[in-house]
Write a protein that holds these residues in place. Sequence first.
Motif, mmCIF file in Angstrom:
data_model
loop_
_atom_site.group_PDB
_atom_site.id
_atom_site.type_symbol
_atom_site.label_atom_id
_atom_site.label_comp_id
_atom_site.label_asym_id
_atom_site.label_seq_id
_atom_site.Cartn_x
_atom_site.Cartn_y
_atom_site.Cartn_z
ATOM 1 N N UNK B 75 49.421 31.693 39.395
ATOM 2 C CA UNK B 75 50.445 31.449 38.374
ATOM 3 C C UNK B 75 51.789 32.012 38.807
ATOM 4 N N UNK B 76 51.755 33.011 39.670
ATOM 5 C CA UNK B 76 53.015 33.572 40.161
ATOM 6 C C UNK B 76 53.589 32.752 41.314
ATOM 7 N N UNK B 190 59.745 46.040 44.978
ATOM 8 C CA UNK B 190 60.257 44.855 44.283
ATOM 9 C C UNK B 190 59.862 44.905 42.821
ATOM 10 N N UNK B 191 60.287 43.901 42.107
ATOM 11 C CA UNK B 191 59.907 43.769 40.708
ATOM 12 C C UNK B 191 59.119 42.463 40.609
ATOM 13 N N UNK B 192 57.813 42.554 40.369
ATOM 14 C CA UNK B 192 57.016 41.322 40.368
ATOM 15 C C UNK B 192 57.525 40.329 39.340
ATOM 16 N N UNK B 193 57.483 39.080 39.707
ATOM 17 C CA UNK B 193 57.992 38.037 38.811
ATOM 18 C C UNK B 193 57.028 37.802 37.657
ATOM 19 N N UNK B 194 57.579 37.239 36.604
ATOM 20 C CA UNK B 194 56.780 36.913 35.436
ATOM 21 C C UNK B 194 56.516 35.412 35.493
ATOM 22 N N UNK B 195 55.254 35.007 35.450
ATOM 23 C CA UNK B 195 54.987 33.579 35.643
ATOM 24 C C UNK B 195 55.577 32.716 34.528
ATOM 25 N N UNK B 196 56.073 31.565 34.890
ATOM 26 C CA UNK B 196 56.563 30.625 33.875
ATOM 27 C C UNK B 196 55.351 29.948 33.234
ATOM 28 N N UNK B 197 55.578 29.334 32.101
ATOM 29 C CA UNK B 197 54.465 28.677 31.412
ATOM 30 C C UNK B 197 53.907 27.503 32.232
ATOM 31 N N UNK B 200 51.659 28.957 34.766
ATOM 32 C CA UNK B 200 50.425 29.473 34.178
ATOM 33 C C UNK B 200 49.445 28.334 33.908
ATOM 34 N N UNK B 201 49.982 27.251 33.337
ATOM 35 C CA UNK B 201 49.098 26.136 32.987
ATOM 36 C C UNK B 201 48.542 25.475 34.243
ATOM 37 N N UNK B 202 49.383 25.394 35.277
ATOM 38 C CA UNK B 202 48.911 24.813 36.535
ATOM 39 C C UNK B 202 47.813 25.681 37.139
#
Lengths: 659, 272
Positions: B75-76, B190-197, B200-202
């Motif tokens: 998801x990331x 680093x600052x880990x990214x926040x997954x987009x919706x 996430x769905x993919x």
Amino acid sequence: MTIFTPLFLIALGIFIWQCGKKLSLIRLGRPENRFDNPALRLREMLLYAFGQKRVVARPFGINHFVIFWAFIVLLAANGAFILEGLIPGFRLANVLPPSLYHPLVFAFDIVSFLALGAIVLSFARRLLFKPPYLDSAYVNARSFEAFLILSFIALLMLASFGLNGVKISLGIEPADFMPVSTVAAALLEKSGSDLETWGAFFWWLHAGVLLAFICFLPMSKHMHILTAIPNCFFQNLGSISTQPREEFAVGNRYGVEKVTDLTWKDLLDSFTCTECGRCQDACPANATGKSLNPRQVVHSLKVNLLANAPALKAGEPPRVPLIGAEGEGTNTEETIWACTTCGACLQACPVMIEHLPKLVGMRRHLVEMESKFPEELLNLFENMEQRSNPWGIAPGERTKWTAQMDVKPFEAGKTEYLLYVGCAGSFDSRSKQVTVNLAAILDAAGVSWGILGKDEKCCGDSLRRLGNEYIFDRMAKENVALFRERGVTKVITMCPHCFTTLRNDYRQYGIELEVIHHSELIKELLATGRLKLNRQVGELGKIIFHDSCYLGRHNDVYDAPRQVVATVTGAAPAEFDRAREGSFCCGAGGGRMWMEELTGIRINLNRVTEALEKRPDTICVACPYCMTMFEDGLKDKQAGQTRVRDIAEVVAEGMRPQA
Amino acid sequence: MLAIACIKQVPDTTQVQIDPVTNTLVREGIPFIVNPYDTHALEESLRLKDRHGFRAVALSMGPPNAEAALRKALSMGADDAILCSDRCFGGADTLATSNVLAAAIARIAEEAGDEVGIVLCGKQTIDGDTAQVGPGIASRLGFRQLTLVDKILTLDMEKRTIRVSRKLEGRHEIVEAPLPVMITVVRELNRPRYPTVPMRLAAVNASVKVWNNEVLKLDVNSVGLKGSPTWVSRIFSPERDKGEIIGYGVNDPEGTAALLIDRLLSKDLLAV
């Protein structure tokens, strides 16, 4: 006067063409059903549009009320005027019986005079005593457009007095029913000039201004004359802080990236705004130097829509971005994150514009599609997802506050109320004291209550207001399933954010809970005598009550906490200058609780300063966020002698035995 | 070139309790998370993908439910996710774990027909805290190992060198090494990214490859419990002595501070 007919048809054509253009732009918005409950809508429209309920709530509103009603009444007069121009020899006097005609022209005359007076005042207001909120970054209160419109109206009135004056002098109209025009007649007669010439002059002045007005109207901010009434009809009848759900499926887009991601009602809002500046004046972010100005957000939609219209209609991507750039038709990310969702702008708007859903929509896009948000929110989002509380504390610690007392789990059938403690009441050390006091009050009053304990989860309020609808959706579903499984129907909350989420937001998930805020329950327990106080509380001194946005404006609970204070102390609490519907946010709503506030002065300091001006000994709150914001603010102000107490703590004082 | 992030699914330690009878972690009902340090390793692999065109692969060894950690990686933005899972891998210590992961990394390179440039690991896990698996992998693969990296200073793809800053106690060390390397990372990287919706769905529908020992074909004596020379004899929460309150608190902050400093000096805990 035959030349009037083609001129009128041209003006009418321009009017229809311009209105059609705006309508086609509004239709670019996403569908939304705002046609339900027409009877209620009609009533609200009569109240807010025709009754001008909110317009007259402020000093100059009465001025607008006069102009509005003059406009409505004079529509008939102008209709007759146009018919006179189109049909040679037409006169209203010929089609109406004198018993109707005479009162009507009397009304026209008086109303025109009142309108002229109101217009003079409007000129004066803009020129001589202009309030600061009339200006915004893009619209000047002393703009050409504003004065042009005022001049149009003034000229119409003057021309009609002149025209009627001539008619009276020539004996065409009777003098007895038009007192103001009779004065004009006397002046004209005294001037000794040719009355026929004056008559033609005033007729064409009136005709020219009227036609110009018709053409100009749909191109200006004065289009609100056309849109305000339907905008009041189509207003949100539900909870205004509750955002619509999203459907999560592969291929869907989320939130508002471009102007056409908004609904048609949002776009109608943008054409309804008259730039009165009342939302701007009410906004806590704007008042403390943030870039957010709710009026400019609405303005940006209109400018963006107009600028992108050709591209959008051709199905091309918009040229001016709605988010992220600087300038008139766009909103910076900083602006979008500055909102506390307090709803003061919505409360202030006389034409029921809904600023909040637009901002939350843009937040949704930023969070869900682009993963762009202020850095400090990452922890919040992770904590919520992982541990179902904003601090990321182990869920096992939810019941720590019960260590010193006997608290029973909620059991359907055996327990009447679920006490939904909330994250602050469970984890925040200051708020835990409130929880303990409330528990003692409930026990003393013999209320049957229990908790979910370690199974309780966060309601998700902050996530929803911050646009993280995906995780909110998951949490809401989990909570609703848990409530159903445990047979929860009646819930007590002490946090207005839990209160609004369980009561209003979860309704979208098919659960109708009877949710009661502790201030309301305590009021009831005191009123029915179930809760007995041992003494009258005097040691808290002068108490001032602060309305939490999510209790007051968003849920209309204003009186219960005040009555509780009055019962416990024997005196009604002192009031802020900005109180009840006009209350000023503590700065923590809309997820701002979890964000840094680096621009301007802090909102809580503004509110604490306002409180200290009233010299209270105790600031009484009914919300854990407000509690934190006031305590922090008082520390910053080094005003340690002033206390902050939750309403439950004030009551608990009264339960202590008499000394 | 491949950037392979090794991640581990660990119990959320803020919620872990130890069974006093069996001396083991009570795992029932405890949520699992991706080892926090590993999320930084994962994020760095994604940045290598974004900036230098690496193919980012997430790799884990664990029980079948560790798939959740790999879905998070997908998801990331990870291009591929591989879970090494086999009954015979269970009960592994750090040596046996690094055997499996090193073999999997070699296999990933073989399948992709590409070479591994950088293997990334968290500096340690929050459940085992040994910090040995990363270096173990480097040894098995013969890669240079750069531990405790808090910044990648330069990555020269032509010269095939990497220069990093290592966060050591009280100092930073700048080191350079030729690729391929194994780096372990600290949070400051680093600052880990926040997954987009949509991501996430993919990821929900994406497939996580599961490799068992039939795929990796390792000697069963080198993996799992059999391949582990270390075993845990006892695990317990240390008793914490309750301290005492010294001084007079807010009534005498200066005096209290002086008392505290004296006490620390007397115990040689404070250098003058």
